[in-house]
Motif scaffolding. Sequence first.
Motif, PDB file in Angstrom:
ATOM      1  N   ARG A 132      12.621   6.870   4.396  1.00 53.86           N
ATOM      2  CA  ARG A 132      12.763   7.598   5.662  1.00 53.86           C
ATOM      3  C   ARG A 132      11.501   8.418   5.941  1.00 53.86           C
ATOM      4  NH1 ARG A 132      16.861  10.000   8.990  1.00 53.86           N
ATOM      5  NH2 ARG A 132      18.443   8.824   7.866  1.00 53.86           N
ATOM      6  N   LYS A 133      10.970   9.070   4.915  1.00 55.39           N
ATOM      7  CA  LYS A 133       9.755   9.870   5.096  1.00 55.39           C
ATOM      8  C   LYS A 133       8.573   8.985   5.450  1.00 55.39           C
ATOM      9  CE  LYS A 133      11.123  13.361   1.700  1.00 55.39           C
ATOM     10  NZ  LYS A 133      10.816  13.908   0.362  1.00 55.39           N
ATOM     11  N   TRP A 134       8.464   7.828   4.803  1.00 53.71           N
ATOM     12  CA  TRP A 134       7.360   6.918   5.109  1.00 53.71           C
ATOM     13  C   TRP A 134       7.392   6.488   6.568  1.00 53.71           C
ATOM     14  CZ3 TRP A 134       6.629   2.925   0.523  1.00 53.71           C
ATOM     15  CH2 TRP A 134       6.134   3.612  -0.593  1.00 53.71           C
ATOM     16  N   LEU A 135       8.570   6.288   7.117  1.00 57.46           N
ATOM     17  CA  LEU A 135       8.674   5.834   8.508  1.00 57.46           C
ATOM     18  C   LEU A 135       8.480   6.989   9.491  1.00 57.46           C
ATOM     19  CD1 LEU A 135      11.680   3.340   8.280  1.00 57.46           C
ATOM     20  CD2 LEU A 135       9.230   2.844   8.226  1.00 57.46           C
ATOM     21  N   GLU A 136       8.865   8.177   9.116  1.00 56.06           N
ATOM     22  CA  GLU A 136       8.686   9.320  10.009  1.00 56.06           C
ATOM     23  C   GLU A 136       7.259   9.863   9.967  1.00 56.06           C
ATOM     24  OE1 GLU A 136      13.216  11.190  10.083  1.00 56.06           O
ATOM     25  OE2 GLU A 136      11.757  11.964   8.645  1.00 56.06           O
ATOM     26  N   ALA A 137       6.533   9.568   8.914  1.00 54.84           N
ATOM     27  CA  ALA A 137       5.147  10.044   8.795  1.00 54.84           C
ATOM     28  C   ALA A 137       4.287   8.961   8.136  1.00 54.84           C
ATOM     29  CB  ALA A 137       5.098  11.340   7.993  1.00 54.84           C
ATOM     30  N   PRO A 138       3.981   7.879   8.851  1.00 52.32           N
ATOM     31  CA  PRO A 138       3.144   6.800   8.277  1.00 52.32           C
ATOM     32  C   PRO A 138       1.728   7.285   7.990  1.00 52.32           C
ATOM     33  CG  PRO A 138       4.370   6.041  10.202  1.00 52.32           C
ATOM     34  CD  PRO A 138       4.492   7.530  10.174  1.00 52.32           C
ATOM     35  N   LEU A 139       0.955   6.425   7.344  1.00 52.53           N
ATOM     36  CA  LEU A 139      -0.407   6.760   6.937  1.00 52.53           C
ATOM     37  C   LEU A 139      -1.394   6.504   8.072  1.00 52.53           C
ATOM     38  CD1 LEU A 139      -0.191   4.944   3.480  1.00 52.53           C
ATOM     39  CD2 LEU A 139       0.074   7.398   3.895  1.00 52.53           C
ATOM     40  N   VAL A 140      -2.590   7.085   7.974  1.00 51.18           N
ATOM     41  CA  VAL A 140      -3.623   6.838   8.985  1.00 51.18           C
ATOM     42  C   VAL A 140      -4.931   6.341   8.363  1.00 51.18           C
ATOM     43  CG1 VAL A 140      -2.717   8.479  10.664  1.00 51.18           C
ATOM     44  CG2 VAL A 140      -4.346   9.277   8.947  1.00 51.18           C
ATOM     45  N   TYR A 171       8.005 -11.827   7.423  1.00 52.15           N
ATOM     46  CA  TYR A 171       6.975 -10.916   7.907  1.00 52.15           C
ATOM     47  C   TYR A 171       5.624 -11.294   7.292  1.00 52.15           C
ATOM     48  CZ  TYR A 171      10.742  -7.727   9.457  1.00 52.15           C
ATOM     49  OH  TYR A 171      11.832  -7.163  10.075  1.00 52.15           O
ATOM     50  N   VAL A 172       4.544 -10.897   7.978  1.00 51.88           N
ATOM     51  CA  VAL A 172       3.199 -11.178   7.474  1.00 51.88           C
ATOM     52  C   VAL A 172       2.447  -9.862   7.272  1.00 51.88           C
ATOM     53  CG1 VAL A 172       3.127 -13.395   8.665  1.00 51.88           C
ATOM     54  CG2 VAL A 172       2.179 -11.360   9.788  1.00 51.88           C
ATOM     55  N   ARG A 173       1.426  -9.942   6.443  1.00 53.72           N
ATOM     56  CA  ARG A 173       0.592  -8.757   6.207  1.00 53.72           C
ATOM     57  C   ARG A 173      -0.427  -8.622   7.329  1.00 53.72           C
ATOM     58  NH1 ARG A 173      -2.879  -7.088   0.776  1.00 53.72           N
ATOM     59  NH2 ARG A 173      -4.058  -5.376   1.752  1.00 53.72           N
ATOM     60  N   PRO A 174      -0.412  -7.515   8.077  1.00 55.84           N
ATOM     61  CA  PRO A 174      -1.414  -7.335   9.135  1.00 55.84           C
ATOM     62  C   PRO A 174      -2.742  -6.892   8.519  1.00 55.84           C
ATOM     63  CG  PRO A 174       0.028  -5.418   9.029  1.00 55.84           C
ATOM     64  CD  PRO A 174       0.560  -6.401   8.025  1.00 55.84           C
ATOM     65  N   SER A 175      -3.823  -7.409   9.075  1.00 51.27           N
ATOM     66  CA  SER A 175      -5.133  -6.918   8.644  1.00 51.27           C
ATOM     67  C   SER A 175      -5.424  -5.601   9.361  1.00 51.27           C
ATOM     68  CB  SER A 175      -6.212  -7.948   8.953  1.00 51.27           C
ATOM     69  OG  SER A 175      -6.322  -8.149  10.356  1.00 51.27           O
ATOM     70  N   LEU A 176      -6.329  -4.816   8.803  1.00 48.19           N
ATOM     71  CA  LEU A 176      -6.646  -3.502   9.357  1.00 48.19           C
ATOM     72  C   LEU A 176      -8.091  -3.489   9.813  1.00 48.19           C
ATOM     73  CD1 LEU A 176      -4.960  -1.364   6.556  1.00 48.19           C
ATOM     74  CD2 LEU A 176      -3.987  -1.940   8.786  1.00 48.19           C
ATOM     75  N   ASN A 177      -8.345  -2.790  10.916  1.00 46.86           N
ATOM     76  CA  ASN A 177      -9.716  -2.663  11.409  1.00 46.86           C
ATOM     77  C   ASN A 177      -9.979  -1.221  11.817  1.00 46.86           C
ATOM     78  OD1 ASN A 177      -9.505  -2.292  14.537  1.00 46.86           O
ATOM     79  ND2 ASN A 177      -8.124  -4.023  14.108  1.00 46.86           N
ATOM     80  N   VAL A 219       3.008  -1.361  15.103  1.00 51.45           N
ATOM     81  CA  VAL A 219       1.896  -0.513  14.657  1.00 51.45           C
ATOM     82  C   VAL A 219       2.395   0.500  13.628  1.00 51.45           C
ATOM     83  CG1 VAL A 219       0.247   1.265  15.383  1.00 51.45           C
ATOM     84  CG2 VAL A 219       0.538  -0.813  16.750  1.00 51.45           C
ATOM     85  N   LEU A 220       3.537   1.109  13.906  1.00 54.29           N
ATOM     86  CA  LEU A 220       4.108   2.083  12.970  1.00 54.29           C
ATOM     87  C   LEU A 220       4.426   1.423  11.628  1.00 54.29           C
ATOM     88  CD1 LEU A 220       6.718   4.805  13.753  1.00 54.29           C
ATOM     89  CD2 LEU A 220       7.111   3.278  11.834  1.00 54.29           C
ATOM     90  N   MET A 221       5.039   0.246  11.667  1.00 56.44           N
ATOM     91  CA  MET A 221       5.357  -0.468  10.427  1.00 56.44           C
ATOM     92  C   MET A 221       4.093  -0.748   9.620  1.00 56.44           C
ATOM     93  SD  MET A 221       8.205  -3.243  11.731  1.00 56.44           S
ATOM     94  CE  MET A 221       8.260  -4.108  10.152  1.00 56.44           C
ATOM     95  N   ALA A 222       3.057  -1.205  10.310  1.00 56.54           N
ATOM     96  CA  ALA A 222       1.808  -1.532   9.622  1.00 56.54           C
ATOM     97  C   ALA A 222       1.235  -0.298   8.936  1.00 56.54           C
ATOM     98  CB  ALA A 222       0.806  -2.114  10.614  1.00 56.54           C
ATOM     99  N   GLN A 223       1.299   0.854   9.611  1.00 59.08           N
ATOM    100  CA  GLN A 223       0.731   2.065   9.032  1.00 59.08           C
ATOM    101  C   GLN A 223       1.612   2.667   7.944  1.00 59.08           C
ATOM    102  OE1 GLN A 223      -1.363   3.399  13.198  1.00 59.08           O
ATOM    103  NE2 GLN A 223      -1.337   4.898  11.589  1.00 59.08           N
ATOM    104  N   ALA A 224       2.886   2.264   7.911  1.00 60.10           N
ATOM    105  CA  ALA A 224       3.750   2.678   6.807  1.00 60.10           C
ATOM    106  C   ALA A 224       3.520   1.823   5.567  1.00 60.10           C
ATOM    107  CB  ALA A 224       5.212   2.603   7.233  1.00 60.10           C
ATOM    108  N   GLY A 225       2.706   0.774   5.712  1.00 59.30           N
ATOM    109  CA  GLY A 225       2.442  -0.116   4.588  1.00 59.30           C
ATOM    110  C   GLY A 225       3.308  -1.350   4.579  1.00 59.30           C
TER     111      GLY A 225
END
Length: 858
Positions: free
Chosen positions: A300-308, A561-567, A627-633
Amino acid sequence: MMRQYLEVKEQCKDKILFFRLGDFYEMFFDDALTASRELDLTLTGRGGEGKDRAPMCGVPFHSADTYIERLVHKGYKVAICEQMEDPKLAKGIVKREIIKVITPGTITLENAVASKQNNYIACVTEKDDLLSLALMDVTTGECLWALCAASVLEDTLFDILSVYVPSELIYADLGKDEGTVLAYVKGHMSQCAVTKLEPSAEKDYDELARAHFAADALGAAASATRCIGLLLDYVQDVMKSDISHINRLERIDNDRRLVIDAASLRHLEITQNVRDGGRKGTLLDVLDQTRTAMGGRLLRKWLEAPLVRIADITRRQDAVEELVQGEIMRQDLNASLDRIYDFERILTRIETGTASPKDMVALRESLSVIPAVKSVLAGAHSDLLQRLNSSLSEHPEVYDLLSRGIKDDPGLVIRNGGVIRDGFNADLDEIRAIAANSHAFLQEMEEREKEKTGIKMKIGYTKVFGYYFEISHANTKPVPDYYVRKQTLVNAERYITPELKEFEVKILTSQERMLSLEYQLFGEIRKAVQQYIPAMQATARAIAQVDCLCSLAATAHDNRYVRPSLNGDDRITIHDGRHPIIEKFLRDELFVPNDVTLNHQDHEVLVITGPNMAGKSTYMRQVAVLVLMAQAGSFIPARDASICPVDRIFTRIGASDDILTGQSTFMVEMKEVSYILKHATPHSLLILDEIGRGTSTFDGMSIARAVIEYCLQHVHALTLFATHYHELIAMADDSEKIKNYTVAVKERGKSIKFLRRIVPGGADRSYGLHVARLAGLPEKLLQRAEVILEELESQGGPAVTPMAPSGKASTGPLEGSLFANPVLDRLINVDVTAMTPIEAISFLYSLQKEAKEGSGSV
């Protein structure tokens, strides 16, 4: 006794007092009236007659936890007053004291709080126009803090409160902002218990915080130290126990996390749905395959505060990818995690002295699984999984102590015994042996004495004299010196010996002594475990992370699901993206995937037009959620994707008013837009749906266009803008950063079919009548609407054909354009040059009044 009760009640006027009397907790006067109403208890009375009787009700002390939990969930605070001495030994009235206070934010009872959700208590203070906020979960031992300027109180502080949803709030020294804070809590957090503190001049709250937390953890929190100290002091005062398990201090750091305001969390249904506030149909519901309560809270915390930060996200993605590909590793970990209890909260109950025998068994069983988890993780290659393996400790000292000391299936209540394992304590074993084998022990003693003395005798017992050796006169021989004559009978003598007297004391008091010794030994075990709590908390947090990573991997595997690349170049490109929530719960049809491209070169603002119900809002929400899911890992539902981490996600979706604060739907909409434009940056993602629809057509269209222009000229955020004002598609001709997209529709006569595909281009109409026909509006109504629509379109403005008296459409001149016809007639016919200034002002005033009345503005 009633005098004693009243003296104790003076110490807790704002709390319901549970006053221990024998086997019951009793409540009197107003407390009894409240408790009987809230708990459905029978109301009785004590002392006096009729109206003079004190209202009274009570609950059995052994089942009081259930009643306390119900009261606390209703927002009450409960003070527990216990008997501090044995009533059998007390001289006069039994001494009683309040041993603890249970409040919504400090309750630690096993089933009192949701297992996969934190229970925070908050403290807010203010000094020099700077507000400090501290949040503490006493059940997990964590404390968070944040600072907020008074000028942005409503934007920052209220956002944090709405995300963390404390069940209790205490405050002090808020000054002019007190009313604002209390109004917000009352209007938006109705279940939150609020207490105003009066700080003591004799206490140094900064020093309290410094003494509790490590200097390196508290260093960055210098401005919030007093607030943290106040919260620690309050929690210590109400719990009246050691709170050293609260040892983790973290800042709510917006530089390391994606900030999502409360409105956006609600609109996107991340952890709560918009229907009833539950978790069904949320992103959390889709992704949560955690096996432990600790993992559920962390997810729950990971989804409410994803990484940047890309490095942090990549580290988490690497771990998830290894678990997706390593199915055997994932299954082995899940099999072990299934056997781990919520020992993070069990450790809190051990620290506060409320742990049950069942908690000790659960902790032991959880620790027994750690070696298996470490064995599986030993084969991991990703950096994060290796680090977590290093953070896991097996705690052999604690496991050994609990294995030796606690039975496999102990009694539920320590005071009833049956908890300590045989062989752990020699004294306890002896007492148990005496209690269980007293008859055999007496026979053995009798035979031993016969053989030792050569005298025929038998052991007997009476209530008056207790146990004795009876020797008949016929068998009288010189008895040993240690035989003491107890009673002389006609035919026999009765004696006691020190050994027999000692046995008598043991057997007569064995049950009481056995329970007392078990209680003492259980307390010693609990105290011995307490010194290992910080290390076990670190293990619990590592287990929670492993559980979260396994959950994300299992969901990715199950849902393709697939792994999104990051830029790092502010670009979002998603091919064949799918909405994870709708896809999961869609039953009658397949979800139609869609692409999206956002960048600062030629796709900064996407203007999306099309009919209602065609999928515009779903498409925009989908982009934000992915986008949120990707930033949560997490992996995401798409064919492929390249995503730049954004610093904030803002959404303005849906229509709702705020009755409590008297704000209309349009006012709520405008305030949300204002908040977004004020806080968005070029690294933010904006989801704007139907801006301006809450007012007239011209006003709404003007605001919508101005918002797009402002975003382009001042904000430069990546923006998805859905609208029914298809006139706005012309803006793409003036800016290369705007691109038009529409929802593909297949038209057949008066019916339409939504294809759910987002394609380049703009809609030339809104299909409102088609949607109304799908909704089942009466056909006559729709025919009339078509006539009105044709007339409005022919006039090029929002004119409305008036209804004729007969009910048929009037064929006369149109009324309802910018000015009503009577106003136009008067304006055309007046001779302005012949009017005096006063007459002109008067005429203009009457003209304006008539125009307002004609347009419905007054």
